[in-house]
Design a protein around this motif. Structure first.
Motif, PDB file in Angstrom:
ATOM      1  N   THR A 171     -14.777 -40.605  17.277  1.00 45.02           N
ATOM      2  CA  THR A 171     -13.924 -40.763  18.446  1.00 45.02           C
ATOM      3  C   THR A 171     -14.556 -41.372  19.694  1.00 45.02           C
ATOM      4  O   THR A 171     -13.846 -41.654  20.652  1.00 45.02           O
ATOM      5  CB  THR A 171     -13.325 -39.392  18.833  1.00 45.02           C
ATOM      6  OG1 THR A 171     -14.373 -38.416  18.771  1.00 45.02           O
ATOM      7  CG2 THR A 171     -12.217 -38.974  17.877  1.00 45.02           C
ATOM      8  N   ALA A 188     -17.952 -36.871  18.855  1.00 43.23           N
ATOM      9  CA  ALA A 188     -17.490 -37.650  17.713  1.00 43.23           C
ATOM     10  C   ALA A 188     -18.186 -37.222  16.423  1.00 43.23           C
ATOM     11  O   ALA A 188     -17.586 -37.225  15.345  1.00 43.23           O
ATOM     12  CB  ALA A 188     -17.728 -39.140  17.961  1.00 43.23           C
ATOM     13  N   GLY A 239      -6.108 -31.510  22.247  1.00 44.20           N
ATOM     14  CA  GLY A 239      -5.213 -31.752  21.117  1.00 44.20           C
ATOM     15  C   GLY A 239      -4.419 -33.051  21.149  1.00 44.20           C
ATOM     16  O   GLY A 239      -3.902 -33.480  20.126  1.00 44.20           O
ATOM     17  N   CYS A 284     -11.236 -32.344  17.835  1.00 41.17           N
ATOM     18  CA  CYS A 284     -10.120 -31.898  18.678  1.00 41.17           C
ATOM     19  C   CYS A 284     -10.592 -31.190  19.940  1.00 41.17           C
ATOM     20  O   CYS A 284     -11.433 -30.295  19.874  1.00 41.17           O
ATOM     21  CB  CYS A 284      -9.223 -30.969  17.874  1.00 41.17           C
ATOM     22  SG  CYS A 284      -7.835 -30.302  18.804  1.00 41.17           S
ATOM     23  N   GLY A 285     -10.040 -31.618  21.073  1.00 44.71           N
ATOM     24  CA  GLY A 285     -10.268 -30.926  22.348  1.00 44.71           C
ATOM     25  C   GLY A 285      -8.987 -30.218  22.732  1.00 44.71           C
ATOM     26  O   GLY A 285      -8.607 -29.215  22.140  1.00 44.71           O
ATOM     27  N   VAL A 340     -11.582 -42.881  21.619  1.00 43.32           N
ATOM     28  CA  VAL A 340     -10.211 -42.688  21.135  1.00 43.32           C
ATOM     29  C   VAL A 340      -9.199 -42.654  22.288  1.00 43.32           C
ATOM     30  O   VAL A 340      -8.017 -42.921  22.088  1.00 43.32           O
ATOM     31  CB  VAL A 340     -10.144 -41.383  20.310  1.00 43.32           C
ATOM     32  CG1 VAL A 340     -10.374 -40.167  21.205  1.00 43.32           C
ATOM     33  CG2 VAL A 340      -8.869 -41.228  19.522  1.00 43.32           C
ATOM     34  N   ALA A 346      -5.126 -36.418  21.574  1.00 43.44           N
ATOM     35  CA  ALA A 346      -5.547 -37.578  20.781  1.00 43.44           C
ATOM     36  C   ALA A 346      -5.444 -37.298  19.278  1.00 43.44           C
ATOM     37  O   ALA A 346      -4.747 -38.030  18.555  1.00 43.44           O
ATOM     38  CB  ALA A 346      -6.960 -38.009  21.181  1.00 43.44           C
ATOM     39  N   PRO A 347      -6.079 -36.234  18.778  1.00 42.22           N
ATOM     40  CA  PRO A 347      -5.960 -35.986  17.342  1.00 42.22           C
ATOM     41  C   PRO A 347      -4.517 -35.659  16.942  1.00 42.22           C
ATOM     42  O   PRO A 347      -4.077 -36.034  15.858  1.00 42.22           O
ATOM     43  CB  PRO A 347      -6.886 -34.782  17.100  1.00 42.22           C
ATOM     44  CG  PRO A 347      -7.049 -34.138  18.422  1.00 42.22           C
ATOM     45  CD  PRO A 347      -6.957 -35.241  19.435  1.00 42.22           C
ATOM     46  N   LEU A 395     -14.890 -32.038  23.796  1.00 37.69           N
ATOM     47  CA  LEU A 395     -14.157 -30.974  23.100  1.00 37.69           C
ATOM     48  C   LEU A 395     -14.258 -29.638  23.840  1.00 37.69           C
ATOM     49  O   LEU A 395     -13.796 -28.619  23.348  1.00 37.69           O
ATOM     50  CB  LEU A 395     -14.708 -30.810  21.672  1.00 37.69           C
ATOM     51  CG  LEU A 395     -14.951 -32.095  20.878  1.00 37.69           C
ATOM     52  CD1 LEU A 395     -15.454 -31.755  19.471  1.00 37.69           C
ATOM     53  CD2 LEU A 395     -13.706 -32.948  20.807  1.00 37.69           C
TER      54      LEU A 395
HETATM   55  C1  LIG Z   1     -11.043 -36.467  24.111  1.00 33.60           C
HETATM   56  C2  LIG Z   1     -11.903 -36.583  22.941  1.00 33.60           C
HETATM   57  C3  LIG Z   1     -11.594 -35.941  21.752  1.00 33.60           C
HETATM   58  C4  LIG Z   1     -10.435 -35.009  21.575  1.00 33.60           C
HETATM   59  O1  LIG Z   1      -9.211 -35.426  22.130  1.00 33.60           O
HETATM   60  P1  LIG Z   1      -8.230 -34.350  22.766  1.00 33.60           P
HETATM   61  O2  LIG Z   1      -7.031 -35.121  23.162  1.00 33.60           O
HETATM   62  O3  LIG Z   1      -8.923 -33.759  23.945  1.00 33.60           O
HETATM   63  O4  LIG Z   1      -7.996 -33.323  21.724  1.00 33.60           O
HETATM   64  C5  LIG Z   1     -12.468 -36.117  20.702  1.00 33.60           C
HETATM   65  N1  LIG Z   1     -13.566 -36.893  20.789  1.00 33.60           N
HETATM   66  C6  LIG Z   1     -13.882 -37.537  21.928  1.00 33.60           C
HETATM   67  C7  LIG Z   1     -15.113 -38.379  21.963  1.00 33.60           C
HETATM   68  C8  LIG Z   1     -13.055 -37.407  23.032  1.00 33.60           C
HETATM   69  O5  LIG Z   1     -13.382 -38.042  24.170  1.00 33.60           O
END
Ligand SMILES: *Cc1c(COP(=O)(O)O)cnc(C)c1O
Length: 430
Positions: A411, A373, A267, A264-265, A103, A269-270, A326
């Motif tokens: 993701t 993911a 935040g 969500c890590g 993602v 990307a999501p 995450l």
């Molecule tokens: C980075 C990532 C996320 C979450 O994105 P954030 O911007 O960190 O919230 C989710 N899945 C995968 C595989 C990622 O690399």
């Protein structure tokens, strides 16, 4: 403070965001025009992308993934996890996004291309209306090699930024947290990026990266927590998903609500995807994030209202998870505040289930995705037995549950080396 006890006990649960739909008094300086601009700039760079990454030719240089129904996995969700899911179940396959395999490709690559365009135009090496494949020249490559791109990353953002930046000619320094997978560090080094590893968590890596970058006038720091361009780049996914749904004749309205589940890590990307989808579909889209029980930073930040002023370590959690993407202890405050009025809720997931879902998807649909993911399945898997989720549906959905279309956002995964995939798929979870 029921949520706080559940977080401290590392329970799997659904947290409903009661601020959904409230008008925000804050002005975040966001404008959907920024998302359209991102889409336009990505199109202008498409000839360059095709030249450097021939695997993108089949999509005319646009880095996008397919969405497909996963009926066999739906069957497993119903039989093994008693989901009782009656609507259609789709997988949005960012695990196969070209160049970066996750993602992070849309946001990370857009951020760097936008910066590249700015410095090249400023230095008269490019004009707005040129054919952008021209920048695949030795002259441009040498010019850009004066500049350093730096980023803090749990892994995939580093890969996305590192691969595109090295391809353009930049020097690259990636500041990596302890959780980052070794193969991601190795792959980055093979592109000629410098990888600095940190004992502490992701927050430490970002802090140090930012500081080192500020000391160097020819250095540009990619700010994962606050960059609007990164956010707009992620949000482009929503414009494209709308087109894909139109092509599939999937209607999104009050009678046919869309449920979207995204890991969500920190935040960004999501959050970007959620922002874009909400702008396009309004109340008819319901967006859910998923976080590991050991690092539920966005849930903690949003539920407490403290956003980035609280971390999962403050409530006694370790932040350690096999979902390396995450493994973030403190959320983006900017994203959390934007999500206050947009997000429907957040699910938490134990690491054990990441591997179960990953194996189930592989055996049923022959699709490999990485542990982070695999968390996207959590909402649907818990659809039936989570009373709070069922209550959310009763309260917010004015149609039968079979009319809900569920999109699970996968993701990442395609860059995971074969021997690591084998280990993931064979290893019994301990
Ligand atoms: C980075 C990532 C996320 C979450 O994105 P954030 O911007 O960190 O919230 C989710 N899945 C995968 C595989 C990622 O690399």
């Amino acid at each position: 403070m029921e949520y706080l006890n559940k977080l401290k006990n590392k329970e799997e649960f659904f947290w409903e965001n009661l601020k959904l739909g409230n008008k925000s008094e804050e002005d975040f300086g966001l404008n959907f025009e920024g998302v359209y601009e991102a889409e336009e700039i990505l199109k202008k760079f498409a000839p360059f992308i095709m030249k450097k990454f021939p695997e993108t030719i089949k999509r005319d240089g646009i880095i996008e993934s397919k969405i497909s129904e996963i009926p066999n996995m739906k069957k497993i969700l119903n039989e093994k996890y008693q989901s009782n899911v009656s609507g259609k179940v789709f997988l949005k396959q960012d695990n196969e996004l070209a160049v970066a395999g996750s993602v992070k490709a849309r946001g990370g690559i857009y951020e760097i291309l936008k910066y590249t365009k700015e410095i090249l135009v400023e230095n008269k090496l490019l004009e707005e209306n040129d054919d952008y494949s021209l920048i695949a020249s030795r002259e441009v490559n040498e010019f850009l090699s004066k500049y350093t791109i730096q980023v803090g990353s749990t892994g995939n953002l580093g890969l996305s930024i590192g691969i595109i930046s090295r391809t353009l000619g930049f020097k690259v320094v990636v500041h990596m947290s302890r959780d980052a997978a070794q193969w991601k560090k190795d792959l980055l080094r093979s592109y000629g990026a410098e990888v600095i590893e940190y004992e502490g968590d992701y927050g430490k890596a970002v802090e140090r990266g930012r500081k080192l970058s500020e000391e160097n006038t020819y250095s540009y720091f990619v700010d994962d927590e606050n960059s609007k361009n990164l956010f707009y780049g992620y949000a482009v996914a929503a414009i494209r998903l709308k087109k894909q749904l139109d092509e599939l004749n999937i209607i999104v309205d009050e009678k046919n609500p869309l449920f979207v589940y995204i890991p969500c890590g920190v935040g960004g990307a999501p959050g970007g995807i959620a922002y874009g989808l909400k702008e396009i579909f309004g109340e008819d889209v319901h967006i859910f994030f998923v976080e590991p029980t050991n690092s539920p930073c966005m849930l903690l930040g949003m539920a407490s209202g403290k956003h980035r002023d609280i971390s999962v370590f403050d409530i006694g959690l370790t932040g350690l998870t096999l979902a390396d993407g995450l493994a973030v202890g403190r959320p983006s405050g900017f994203v959390g505040r934007v999500m206050d009025s947009i997000l429907s809720g957040i699910f938490t997931i134990e690491d054990k289930y990441l591997f179960d879902y990953m194996k189930d998807l592989y055996s049923s649909e022959n699709i490999f995705i990485e542990p982070s993911a695999a968390s996207c399945f959590q909402g649907v898997a818990r659809l039936y037995d989570d009373i709070d989720f069922q209550n959310y549906i009763k309260k917010n959905i004015k149609t039968e549950q079979k009319n809900i279309n569920h999109i699970l956002w996968s993701t990442g995964g395609s860059l995971v080396p074969m021997e690591i995939r084998k280990k993931y798929l064979e290893k019994p979870f301990k």
